[in-house]
Design an enzyme around this catalytic site. Structure first.
Site: not given
Length: 303
Positions: A106, A129, A154
């Site tokens: 994400d 990243y 997550w």
């Protein structure tokens, strides 16, 4: 059902997602999960040799450089693992006629929206990243016709460093925690992600239709903040003694900036591959049951 002798190459098998993938992928074929001593993901020749020797029908790449702050200090290493290695893998997959399944994040988005991101929204990563993971997506898509790129978010499991493990360990030392409440996303259990990935892979092997290639979001449904996630963790693990207080991200210093909102709309993957609509809260409950089922109930052992 694919033939059980189908050779499958799994990379990153010691990580959160890779470890969770071993069992469900084994129902589809023979899983080969070489370690670093066999394949060096920073060495293209090593990657090509392993793929050429095995001639897999399916390559699943769960390896990555995932240290968000570390990537700011080591952008070249992050790029080798997150962009260059996936490119070489995808090229090798193309050469042997294999499907290439690759994970992304994400964090390819800048977090400025307040409605879930679909796959059609242009990425705009705000840290090293995210930039290296976006480069990996593009490399895989360009190099191999038979590809599936899965963005998730997550991640947590019983392995490695993750938010659930951190919260439960901290709760052993204190009964009051402060957690960021202005970053919103979707927690994803590695076990649930692995099951969904295996379902996708089964269809790829059975149908072998290149029209299934593409970019898909793969998370549970719903959304929460890190603060809300922490509250849910302590509720699931029976820790009403822990008080969680919300704070803003500005009160925490991190090397890499984090996007404020990265909720992924995973409806495309559910529609194309017939995956169940599973709320993130239900995934967390399943994870808690899984931890209990293996006799792993102490905070220190939830790894």
């Amino acid at each position: 059902m694919p033939d059980g002798t189908v050779p499958i190459l799994l990379l990153g098998a010691t990580g959160q997602v890779g470890h969770a993938l071993r069992r469900p992928l084994a129902s589809l074929g023979t899983v080969h999960a070489p370690g670093r001593a066999t394949v060096d993901l920073t060495a293209p020749a090593s990657i090509r040799r392993v793929v050429a020797d095995l001639e897999p029908r399916l390559i699943v790449n769960a390896a990555a450089y995932t240290d968000v702050d570390g990537a700011e200090a080591e952008p070249e290493r992050a790029a080798r693992l997150n962009a260059e290695a996936p490119r070489v893998l995808a090229e090798a997959a193309r050469d042997v006629g294999a499907w290439c399944v690759h994970y992304s994040t994400d964090y390819v988005f800048d977090g400025t929206r307040r409605v879930p991101y679909t796959e059609d929204i242009p990425p705009n990563p705000i840290n090293a990243y995210g930039r290296t993971k976006r480069a990996g997506e593009e490399a895989v898509q360009a190099a191999c016709d038979r590809h599936v790129v899965l963005r998730t978010s997550w991640m947590y499991s019983r392995r490695r460093s993750n938010f659930v493990r951190a919260m439960l360990r901290l709760a052993d030392d204190t009964d009051r925690l402060t957690v960021v409440d202005d970053q919103i996303g979707v927690p994803t259990w590695a076990g649930g992600l692995a099951e969904a990935t295996a379902s996708i892979c089964e269809q790829l092997l059975a149908v072998d239709d290149a029209s299934l290639s593409g970019l898909y979001h793969l998370t549970g449904t719903g959304q929460t903040s890190w603060y809300g996630f922490a509250q849910a963790i302590f509720a699931q693990f029976g820790r009403p003694d822990v008080t969680v207080e919300p704070v803003s991200s500005g009160e925490y210093e991190t090397t890499a900036p984090r996007p404020a909102y990265t909720v992924l709309d995973a409806s495309r993957a559910r529609e194309v591959f017939g995956l169940p609509d599973t709320p993130w809260t239900a995934q967390l409950a399943r994870f808690r049951e899984h931890v209990a089922s293996v006799g792993d109930t102490s905070a220190a052992d939830v790894s």
